[in-house]
Design an enzyme around this catalytic site. Structure first.
Site, PDB file in Angstrom:
ATOM      1  N   PHE A 277      37.069 -16.674  -1.156  1.00 33.28           N
ATOM      2  CA  PHE A 277      38.196 -16.001  -0.736  1.00 33.28           C
ATOM      3  C   PHE A 277      38.036 -14.406  -0.964  1.00 33.28           C
ATOM      4  CE2 PHE A 277      42.169 -13.831  -1.094  1.00 33.28           C
ATOM      5  CZ  PHE A 277      42.846 -14.523  -0.507  1.00 33.28           C
ATOM      6  N   GLU A 278      37.915 -13.770  -0.390  1.00 32.08           N
ATOM      7  CA  GLU A 278      38.153 -12.209  -0.612  1.00 32.08           C
ATOM      8  C   GLU A 278      38.690 -11.445   0.630  1.00 32.08           C
ATOM      9  OE1 GLU A 278      34.208 -11.009  -2.055  1.00 32.08           O
ATOM     10  OE2 GLU A 278      33.317 -11.134  -0.100  1.00 32.08           O
TER      11      GLU A 278
END
Length: 355
Positions: A248-249
């Site tokens: 997740f970024e």
């Protein structure tokens, strides 16, 4: 963790609400895309993620998806994805020069190094495609021709879960607050995989005048702390191994395209240690951010409930459904791998000012 979390307060939240269903086709998007590095055989797994992301966020905004693969996507894969969303989709084959192993890698040395890590039970140690993937996400993904037109990206992976109904545009949040990076989970890495990463970084910084790239407001204490997992710090030669979990970024590709990060990456790449060790994309991204970005421009999306086995970000929020508040891992014995306390102590802005 007990604090009740609401939407961000450091932006005019009403200005970044979703458009009405009638106006969604006319919505003025931020310059952003949702990216997924996937293979054809992961169609089912990435479909689950997209359905969840559509429910949580993208059905309201219709940001374009960019699917990337080192092999061409099949018609079946593309048709399956297009049934999942009304958003535009682009299916990209990564140029070989951005994906394949560099010619200077000594394959005999690589094989021996991979075996040593494998004997230490390090995951993916002997998987060549994993090493290629890490190097690609570290120094090349933002140079894929089809991604050059974008500034912001949201990286998604197969089989992840989102637990909130997001009622604001996260890309416009990044844009309005001038954030360069957003994360959900922050943990320690396997120290055996990054033994030379910090020493090589110091070599780069001591070369010529490369210290000019270091941001005076960087997250140095978080990067180098040795209190919770001192053995990690010792094995990694001074690096805490704290990193933002990169499955997740939400980030600004212009940061990675900049001279500081790019010149540092070129130095790291010249060592061959993406193959002789198992430098992951997460610790390298995180170290680059800690050194070259202002800490205030790195954002913990506390309000986004997110799960990638075995770790979870589960905020205390009336808008979070399906996870246990404050939980870090569904496996209790992994609690000491949480690096969030270090981030809060050393690097986080006043949380009450944001949430």
């Amino acid at each position: 963790m007990a604090q009740e979390i609401h939407e961000p307060k450091d932006v005019d939240i009403e200005s970044i609400r979703p458009p009405s269903k009638k106006e969604v086709d006319k919505y003025q998007h931020a310059n952003a895309t949702i990216i997924a590095l996937v293979r054809n055989n992961e169609a089912l797994a990435i479909s689950k993620t997209i359905r969840r992301l559509e429910t949580s966020f993208n059905s309201k905004f219709r940001y374009p998806y960019t699917f990337i693969n080192d092999e061409p996507f099949t018609e079946r894969f593309m048709q399956r994805m297009q049934k999942l969303s009304d958003a535009p989709m682009e299916f990209v084959t990564i140029p070989k020069e951005l994906w394949k192993k560099p010619s200077h890698i000594d394959e005999e040395r690589e094989e021996k190094a991979m075996q040593i890590l494998s004997d230490q039970r390090v995951s993916y140690a002997k998987k060549g495609s994993y090493h290629n993937m890490c190097r690609f996400y570290l120094g090349n993904f933002y140079n894929v021709p089809e991604l050059k037109k974008y500034q912001y990206y949201w990286r998604i992976e197969p089989n992840v879960q989102f637990y909130n109904d997001l009622k604001y545009d996260v890309f416009k949040y990044m844009e309005a607050t001038k954030k360069v990076y957003g994360f959900a989970i922050n943990l320690y890495d396997i120290s055996e995989t990054v033994v030379s990463l910090w020493p090589e970084t110091l070599k780069f910084l001591n070369k010529e005048d490369n210290y000019k790239y270091v941001n005076p407001n960087g997250a140095f204490q978080w990067l180098l702390e040795n209190q919770q997992n001192p053995k990690n710090n010792k094995k990694a030669n001074g690096y805490s191994t704290c990193h933002f979990w990169s499955n997740f970024e939400i980030g600004d590709m212009d940061f990675f395209r900049g001279d500081a990060y790019n010149n540092w990456f070129k130095h790291l790449d010249s060592t061959g240690n993406f193959y002789y060790e198992r430098w992951g994309d997460a610790p390298v991204h995180s170290m680059g951010l800690a050194l070259f970005a202002d800490t205030k421009d790195i954002h913990w999306f506390r309000d986004i409930g997110y799960f990638h086995d075995p770790y979870v970000n589960c905020p205390n929020s009336p808008n979070t459904i399906g996870c246990e508040t404050g939980q870090f891992s569904r496996w209790g014995h992994l609690s000491d791998q949480n690096c969030m306390a270090s981030w809060i102590d050393y690097s986080m802005e006043d949380p009450s000012a944001i949430y």
